[in-house]
Design a protein around this motif. Structure first.
Motif, short mmCIF file in Angstrom:
data_model
loop_
_atom_site.label_atom_id
_atom_site.label_comp_id
_atom_site.label_asym_id
_atom_site.label_seq_id
_atom_site.Cartn_x
_atom_site.Cartn_y
_atom_site.Cartn_z
N ARG A 18 51.44 32.32 41.22
CA ARG A 18 51.45 30.93 40.77
C ARG A 18 50.60 30.76 39.52
N LEU A 19 49.48 31.48 39.48
CA LEU A 19 48.60 31.42 38.31
C LEU A 19 49.33 31.91 37.07
N ALA A 20 50.24 32.84 37.27
CA ALA A 20 50.94 33.44 36.13
C ALA A 20 51.76 32.40 35.36
N ARG A 21 52.06 31.30 36.02
CA ARG A 21 52.84 30.27 35.35
C ARG A 21 52.18 29.78 34.08
N ASP A 22 50.85 29.68 34.12
CA ASP A 22 50.13 29.17 32.96
C ASP A 22 49.49 30.25 32.13
N GLY A 23 49.91 31.48 32.37
CA GLY A 23 49.48 32.56 31.50
C GLY A 23 48.14 33.17 31.85
N ALA A 24 47.72 34.11 31.02
CA ALA A 24 46.50 34.85 31.25
C ALA A 24 45.55 34.65 30.06
N LEU A 25 44.47 35.38 30.06
CA LEU A 25 43.52 35.31 28.94
C LEU A 25 44.18 35.77 27.66
N PRO A 26 43.76 35.24 26.49
CA PRO A 26 42.80 34.16 26.38
C PRO A 26 43.45 32.79 26.24
N ALA A 33 41.64 25.15 42.06
CA ALA A 33 41.91 25.61 43.42
C ALA A 33 42.68 24.55 44.23
N PRO A 34 42.27 23.28 44.17
CA PRO A 34 43.05 22.27 44.91
C PRO A 34 44.50 22.21 44.42
N GLY A 35 44.68 22.31 43.13
CA GLY A 35 46.03 22.28 42.59
C GLY A 35 46.86 23.45 43.08
N LEU A 36 46.27 24.64 43.07
CA LEU A 36 46.98 25.83 43.56
C LEU A 36 47.29 25.70 45.04
N THR A 40 51.07 25.96 46.42
CA THR A 40 51.51 27.09 47.24
C THR A 40 51.67 26.74 48.71
N GLY A 41 51.10 25.61 49.11
CA GLY A 41 51.19 25.25 50.52
C GLY A 41 50.14 25.92 51.38
N ILE A 42 49.20 26.61 50.75
CA ILE A 42 48.12 27.26 51.48
C ILE A 42 46.94 26.30 51.54
N THR A 46 41.07 27.99 51.97
CA THR A 46 41.52 29.39 51.95
C THR A 46 41.85 29.82 50.54
N VAL A 47 42.51 28.97 49.79
CA VAL A 47 42.81 29.30 48.40
C VAL A 47 41.51 29.52 47.63
#
Lengths: 154, 154
Positions: A18-26, A33-36, A40-42, A46-47
């Motif tokens: 899911r994080l990959a959606r908005d890319g990586a560094l830099p 975390a709340p958004g993720l 993700t439904g987790i 825990t996230v």
DNA sequence: CCTAAATAGGACCAATGGGGTCCCCTTTGA
DNA sequence: TCAAAGGGGACCCCATTGGTCCTATTTAGG
């Protein structure tokens, strides 16, 4: 079922995908975390836990403060699955009394297979190193889960 | 530690290695559960449990009655490690929601990696199928456990 | 025919470890 | 100055597994 991957590791893969959606560094934008958790439904705690662990391993970078969040330090294709597993669950090995095994095995003096699991462990580590998160989250192919596209491809 | 092989499976390998001393079907002599327990240093009830499981899987044959006991149905070289693992611990898979995954996954509608673990599982199964018990219990090479020779090589 | 030895099968108990939650502190943008 | 977010750790609960035991069945031997 043997070879049970911990749920935490499973979550880690999902969260990183899911994080990959908005890319990586830099250039990548951070996600909270709340958004993720919502995406993700987790459960949120825990996230957060997973992200802390991934942060310590250097797989994600956390930015503190308001407007903070997390982003990948590398693209998914550069993250072997084995690295995520090691980060979350520790060393990859089949038994406790393996790989040197200085840890005391009560049946040490009589154990017939001591030290022989190494090739097995190596084979498994190799298999897990050859697969990257991009392979897992890669091009859409998920018959039963249309939401998949929203999570990764989009 | 992930990929934790259950102790029962570990015991199974040790016990089968010991059973190999007296051969397999049809000429092989049987060994009793108490005898195997003493020879391996594993508690007798546990050895009995392992042998029952291996018997149900057809990896050993149990002869009932007085003068009964167990013997291998095949030489160690014909027993892939994966078969022992499956017999004792069940299917080899990394996650519960894997391989078809008709079992309900609560995050099914949102899970990003659903159905993508199959190549990972296949790779691991292949690695475990390529190694036989003979590879594990094979020619003596055990620096710290001299008793090994008595158990297998002798 | 009877007994002892051994497997077959399953029920049962206990402990380890991992999943999950929560708390407090630090950092930082508005 | 405040609110939002990460950092780090402590804590509890429970599911899984290891391990034991009990009973029934089979069979060699006297």
């Amino acid at each position: 079922m043997v070879l049970r991957l911990s749920k935490l590791t499973d979550y880690a893969v999902v969260v990183m995908a899911r994080l990959a959606r908005d890319g990586a560094l830099p250039e990548g934008r951070v996600q909270t975390a709340p958004g993720l958790a919502q995406a993700t439904g987790i459960a949120e705690p825990t996230v957060a836990k997973v992200l802390k662990i991934l942060g310590q391993a250097g797989l994600v970078e956390g930015l503190r403060g308001a407007r903070g969040g997390y982003r990948l330090t590398r693209p998914l294709a550069a993250v072997p699955l084995s690295e995520v597993i090691v980060a979350v669950d520790g060393p990859i090995a089949l038994t406790a009394c393996v790989d040197g095994g200085q840890g005391q095995c009560e049946a040490q003096s009589i154990c017939a297979v001591r030290g022989r699991w190494d090739p097995v462990n190596d084979a498994i580590r190799r298999a897990l190193s050859d697969i990257t998160l991009a392979d897992l989250a890669g091009p859409a192919r998920c018959g039963s889960a249309p939401v998949f596209a929203q999570l990764v491809a989009e």
